[in-house]
Design an enzyme around this catalytic site. Structure first.
Site, PDB file in Angstrom:
ATOM      1  N   THR A  44      33.402 127.189  50.580  1.00 16.62           N
ATOM      2  CA  THR A  44      32.133 127.206  51.139  1.00 16.62           C
ATOM      3  C   THR A  44      32.186 126.382  52.506  1.00 16.62           C
ATOM      4  O   THR A  44      31.012 126.419  53.210  1.00 16.62           O
ATOM      5  CB  THR A  44      30.962 126.848  50.050  1.00 16.62           C
ATOM      6  OG1 THR A  44      31.276 125.308  49.982  1.00 16.62           O
ATOM      7  CG2 THR A  44      30.887 127.503  48.805  1.00 16.62           C
ATOM      8  N   VAL A  66      41.489 122.062  44.961  1.00 17.93           N
ATOM      9  CA  VAL A  66      41.632 120.702  44.117  1.00 17.93           C
ATOM     10  C   VAL A  66      41.738 120.956  42.784  1.00 17.93           C
ATOM     11  O   VAL A  66      41.926 120.050  42.075  1.00 17.93           O
ATOM     12  CB  VAL A  66      40.928 119.713  44.699  1.00 17.93           C
ATOM     13  CG1 VAL A  66      41.106 119.398  46.187  1.00 17.93           C
ATOM     14  CG2 VAL A  66      39.316 119.849  44.441  1.00 17.93           C
ATOM     15  N   LYS A 100      35.036 124.650  37.469  1.00 14.97           N
ATOM     16  CA  LYS A 100      36.522 124.212  37.493  1.00 14.97           C
ATOM     17  C   LYS A 100      36.481 123.101  38.461  1.00 14.97           C
ATOM     18  O   LYS A 100      37.097 122.049  38.200  1.00 14.97           O
ATOM     19  CB  LYS A 100      37.287 125.523  38.021  1.00 14.97           C
ATOM     20  CG  LYS A 100      37.506 126.275  36.706  1.00 14.97           C
ATOM     21  CD  LYS A 100      38.306 127.709  37.103  1.00 14.97           C
ATOM     22  CE  LYS A 100      39.901 127.258  37.143  1.00 14.97           C
ATOM     23  NZ  LYS A 100      40.506 128.196  37.549  1.00 14.97           N
ATOM     24  N   GLY A 111      43.136 111.849  38.734  1.00 10.72           N
ATOM     25  CA  GLY A 111      44.768 111.437  38.313  1.00 10.72           C
ATOM     26  C   GLY A 111      45.497 111.125  39.665  1.00 10.72           C
ATOM     27  O   GLY A 111      46.333 110.326  39.724  1.00 10.72           O
ATOM     28  N   TYR A 154      26.222 123.953  37.679  1.00 11.30           N
ATOM     29  CA  TYR A 154      26.543 122.889  38.584  1.00 11.30           C
ATOM     30  C   TYR A 154      26.125 121.599  38.161  1.00 11.30           C
ATOM     31  O   TYR A 154      27.064 120.665  38.059  1.00 11.30           O
ATOM     32  CB  TYR A 154      25.476 123.177  39.774  1.00 11.30           C
ATOM     33  CG  TYR A 154      25.461 122.254  40.918  1.00 11.30           C
ATOM     34  CD1 TYR A 154      26.716 122.030  41.557  1.00 11.30           C
ATOM     35  CD2 TYR A 154      24.528 121.115  41.095  1.00 11.30           C
ATOM     36  CE1 TYR A 154      26.830 121.153  42.910  1.00 11.30           C
ATOM     37  CE2 TYR A 154      24.376 120.401  42.070  1.00 11.30           C
ATOM     38  CZ  TYR A 154      25.763 120.328  42.964  1.00 11.30           C
ATOM     39  OH  TYR A 154      25.561 119.271  44.089  1.00 11.30           O
TER      40      TYR A 154
HETATM   41  P1  NAD Z   1      29.402 122.213  51.351  1.00  6.50           P
HETATM   42  O1  NAD Z   1      29.377 123.414  50.460  1.00  6.50           O
HETATM   43  O2  NAD Z   1      29.169 122.045  52.629  1.00  6.50           O
HETATM   44  O3  NAD Z   1      30.795 121.341  51.087  1.00  6.50           O
HETATM   45  C1  NAD Z   1      31.476 121.528  49.991  1.00  6.50           C
HETATM   46  C2  NAD Z   1      33.036 121.648  50.511  1.00  6.50           C
HETATM   47  O4  NAD Z   1      34.042 121.545  49.145  1.00  6.50           O
HETATM   48  C3  NAD Z   1      33.387 122.944  51.101  1.00  6.50           C
HETATM   49  O5  NAD Z   1      34.025 122.661  52.458  1.00  6.50           O
HETATM   50  C4  NAD Z   1      34.281 123.766  50.025  1.00  6.50           C
HETATM   51  O6  NAD Z   1      34.946 124.749  50.795  1.00  6.50           O
HETATM   52  C5  NAD Z   1      34.981 122.457  49.243  1.00  6.50           C
HETATM   53  N1  NAD Z   1      35.582 122.996  47.984  1.00  6.50           N
HETATM   54  C6  NAD Z   1      34.684 123.473  47.006  1.00  6.50           C
HETATM   55  N2  NAD Z   1      35.411 124.079  46.107  1.00  6.50           N
HETATM   56  C7  NAD Z   1      36.754 123.542  46.579  1.00  6.50           C
HETATM   57  C8  NAD Z   1      38.108 123.266  45.591  1.00  6.50           C
HETATM   58  N3  NAD Z   1      38.197 123.804  44.576  1.00  6.50           N
HETATM   59  N4  NAD Z   1      38.997 122.981  46.248  1.00  6.50           N
HETATM   60  C9  NAD Z   1      38.941 122.270  47.574  1.00  6.50           C
HETATM   61  N5  NAD Z   1      37.925 122.478  48.304  1.00  6.50           N
HETATM   62  C10 NAD Z   1      36.767 122.881  47.781  1.00  6.50           C
HETATM   63  O7  NAD Z   1      28.594 121.260  50.679  1.00  6.50           O
HETATM   64  P2  NAD Z   1      27.848 119.942  50.870  1.00  6.50           P
HETATM   65  O8  NAD Z   1      26.497 119.696  50.960  1.00  6.50           O
HETATM   66  O9  NAD Z   1      28.810 119.139  51.975  1.00  6.50           O
HETATM   67  O10 NAD Z   1      28.032 118.861  49.554  1.00  6.50           O
HETATM   68  C11 NAD Z   1      29.346 118.105  49.594  1.00  6.50           C
HETATM   69  C12 NAD Z   1      29.152 117.347  48.069  1.00  6.50           C
HETATM   70  O11 NAD Z   1      27.998 116.648  48.005  1.00  6.50           O
HETATM   71  C13 NAD Z   1      29.400 118.390  46.736  1.00  6.50           C
HETATM   72  O12 NAD Z   1      30.349 117.847  45.928  1.00  6.50           O
HETATM   73  C14 NAD Z   1      27.882 118.260  46.333  1.00  6.50           C
HETATM   74  O13 NAD Z   1      27.687 118.649  44.943  1.00  6.50           O
HETATM   75  C15 NAD Z   1      27.249 116.798  46.726  1.00  6.50           C
HETATM   76  N6  NAD Z   1      25.935 116.851  46.937  1.00  6.50           N
HETATM   77  C16 NAD Z   1      25.301 117.424  48.103  1.00  6.50           C
HETATM   78  C17 NAD Z   1      23.914 117.398  48.356  1.00  6.50           C
HETATM   79  C18 NAD Z   1      23.372 117.781  49.752  1.00  6.50           C
HETATM   80  O14 NAD Z   1      22.045 117.548  49.714  1.00  6.50           O
HETATM   81  N7  NAD Z   1      24.008 118.185  50.553  1.00  6.50           N
HETATM   82  C19 NAD Z   1      23.226 116.873  47.442  1.00  6.50           C
HETATM   83  C20 NAD Z   1      23.834 116.401  46.293  1.00  6.50           C
HETATM   84  C21 NAD Z   1      25.321 116.664  46.048  1.00  6.50           C
END
Ligand code: NAD
Ligand code: UDP
Length: 323
Positions: A44, A66, A100, A111, A154
């Protein structure tokens, strides 16, 4: 003033570092003298978010999922575990990947932290509270989550990730932090990720209908990205292992939010309604007493100022033909 030699700089790993929040975090860490290794499979995320770092000797991008074993040679000091789809549309389209990365990805990141004696912070979420029955939400509230609903992939992945993080802390003595992030917005959000901020702003700028789900009386509280990232870095550098809410307590209805965005964009868009998604939380506001007391943190950026910066970003994408 001489620069700190590269070998003595703290080394940070940012999983999900090409995403919205991860890329802003990376910029702040580099500005504070860290070397940053980004692990991201771009599911994403977007390389454009980190294109400006391409020639920075302190920055490394590794395309890696990851949920698979993470192999990093040498020292690691901090792990910022941000990898996960984050928008409701993304995690509805990617349910298994979301489960996952929350479960297996968090296990791999922990880890790595254990092997390297590094400190890890988990990017958790206000979704741990589900459709809350307590308002505003303090960290002591256990939540009201539907495990088998569409958002469960989620919410439960993040709840599992928190449990796994506390287990590594208690059983293996890993230094861990948990931040529960509330709705955050700013430049570099993906225009079509379906979240309310990019959806409303892009519609308003194009004078297309702004689509409010349900009657729009559900509430959210919006935090500007620079405030959030500052709070998260303070938490990482603190000695507090239990979850901390970071978000902006200024709460408003989604309908009022649509009206405010229309006003700031000077838009002629109509506001139209579509059905409310299943299990869409009816209210959300962080109780930030813990962050205030422990981290001396609170948000500073006014909603209109933050939205204007975000509107400029999306306007730039439209005028350059990228949207
Ligand atoms: P985003 O989608 O812009 O960023 C998530 C990133 O994780 C992306 O670059 C995606 O490619 C990467 N990613 C996903 N699965 C992966 C994997 N298996 N291996 C490697 N990379 C992977 O979203 P964001 O808004 O920047 O959110 C980042 C984090 O913050 C997330 O964990 C989300 O749950 C948490 N979060 C965000 C918000 C918000 O308001 N933006 C609110 C609550 C929690
Ligand atoms: N929402 C909306 N129109 C949209 C996108 C979202 O009315 O085009 C609503 C959504 O139903 C929710 C709120 O805005 O009540 C915030 O949605 P978002 O997807 O940004 O994140 P959530 O807070 O639900 O995780």
């Amino acid at each position: 003033m001489s620069q700190q030699p590269s070998s003595e700089k703290p080394i940070s790993i940012v999983t999900g570092g090409a995403g919205f929040l991860g890329s802003h975090l990376t910029d702040l860490l580099l500005s504070r003298g860290h070397r940053v290794i980004c692990l991201d499979n771009l599911i994403t995320g977007n390389l454009a978010n980190v294109a400006h770092l391409k020639d920075n000797p302190d920055y490394t991008f590794i395309n890696h999922n990851v949920t698979e074993f993470i192999d990093i040679p040498g020292r690691v000091d901090y792990i910022w575990h941000f990898a996960s789809p984050a928008s409701p549309i993304d995690y509805l389209e990617l349910p298994i990947q979301t489960l996952k990365v929350g479960a297996l990805g968090t296990h791999k990141a922990l880890g790595l932290a254990r092997a390297k004696k590094a400190r890890l912070i988990l990017a958790s979420t206000s979704e741990c509270y589900g459709d809350p029955l307590v308002h505003p939400q303090p960290e002591t509230y256990w939540g009201n989550v539907n495990p088998i609903g569409p958002r469960g992939v989620y919410d439960e992945a993040k709840r599992f990730a928190e449990a796994m993080t506390m287990a590594y802390h208690r059983y293996h003595g890993v230094e861990t932090r948990i931040v529960r992030i509330f709705n955050t917005y700013g430049p570099r959000m993906r225009p079509k990720d379906g979240r309310v901020v990019p959806a409303f702003i892009t519609s308003a700028l194009k004078n297309e209908p702004i689509t409010v789900f349900g009657d729009g009386k559900q509430t959210r509280s919006f935090c500007y990205v620079s405030d959030l990232i500052e709070g998260i870095t303070r938490l990482m550098m603190s000695d507090f292992a239990e979850p901390v809410n970071i978000g902006n307590p200024r709460e408003m209805t989604v309908l009022d939010f649509a009206v405010e965005i229309k006003r700031l964009c000077a838009s002629d868009s109509k506001i139209v309604h579509k059905p409310l998604p299943v299990d869409d939380p009816k209210i959300r506001q962080p109780n930030i007493t813990r962050a205030r007391e422990l981290l001396k943190w609170e948000p500073k950026v006014d909603l209109a100022d933050g939205l204007n910066k975000t509107i400029e970003y999306f306007r730039g994408l439209i005028t350059s033909g990228k949207l």
